[in-house]
Write an enzyme that holds these catalytic residues in place. Sequence first.
Site, mmCIF file in Angstrom:
data_model
loop_
_atom_site.group_PDB
_atom_site.id
_atom_site.type_symbol
_atom_site.label_atom_id
_atom_site.label_comp_id
_atom_site.label_asym_id
_atom_site.label_seq_id
_atom_site.Cartn_x
_atom_site.Cartn_y
_atom_site.Cartn_z
ATOM 1 C CB CYS A 228 -0.960 0.029 1.344
ATOM 2 S SG CYS A 228 -2.033 -1.467 1.182
ATOM 3 N NE ARG B 139 -2.957 -4.634 -2.861
ATOM 4 C CZ ARG B 139 -2.201 -4.074 -1.854
ATOM 5 N NH1 ARG B 139 -2.356 -2.779 -1.544
ATOM 6 N NH2 ARG B 139 -1.532 -4.565 -1.053
HETATM 7 C C1 BEZ Z 1 0.600 -4.669 1.682
HETATM 8 O O1 BEZ Z 1 1.732 -4.991 1.768
HETATM 9 O O2 BEZ Z 1 0.218 -3.518 1.344
HETATM 10 C C2 BEZ Z 1 -0.461 -5.857 2.393
HETATM 11 C C3 BEZ Z 1 -0.059 -7.083 2.034
HETATM 12 C C4 BEZ Z 1 -1.002 -7.847 2.552
HETATM 13 C C5 BEZ Z 1 -2.095 -7.588 3.282
HETATM 14 C C6 BEZ Z 1 -2.648 -6.141 3.337
HETATM 15 C C7 BEZ Z 1 -1.516 -5.269 2.768
#
Ligand code: BEZ
Length: 232
Positions: free
Chosen positions: A68, A145
Amino acid sequence: MCTPVQTSAQTSTQAAAPAPAVRSLPRIGDKAPDFTAITTHGEIRFREWQGDKWTLLFSHPADFTPVCSTELTELAKRHKEFESRNFKLIGVSVDSIHSHLAWVENLAKILDTRLPYPLIADVDKKVSELYGMIHPGESSTVTVRALFFIDPKATIRAIIYYPLNVGRNVDEILRVADALQTADAHSVACPVNWKKGDKVIVPPPKTEKEVEARNALSNVERLDFYLVKKSL
Ligand code: BEZ
């Protein structure tokens, strides 16, 4: 500060979750549901905030997570490219406003990038549920997402979903924005792998008269009566 993220892989050994209640989710062509929300830029009513702009409403799973962080700062770095297309950006996750504010400061510090667009603090999941951004098979606690492309008349024009472990591609987001705006401006369609400047598709004829009119077109690449390309 961050909401615990539970992925489908983590839940696979547990008892199956009860089937989610059937609810109608926004689809392409629907009016974008309106809402009020607390954001990092203050309280907004979505429709008013949008005004007469195109909008990219996107969700991210959680603040202070690595993928993110890369996505939101890349969107920030390329914010001018959205502005030049008359697009506003707004993010949403189920994190609190305090978490968002702290993360915005942290991103400015560690990645030297300040987010120019607001983040909605959707602790009660009002917006996430309204837009179908929580996919329980992927995670029952956080948003996937999601990307909603909303036109100035508040109609949803494209929706893209990615899972938690795949970051989005900003070139592709901009490509979709360009394709939607080009299709609208010229009453055409955009073929596979189209990007701005490429030839577009003249919509297929629906009547014999339209076939005739199409046969009379010059300056087009005619592959068959239903497959005609042209430069803009
Ligand atoms: C992330 O790295 O943004 C992420 C990875 C797995 C679950 C939620 C966020």
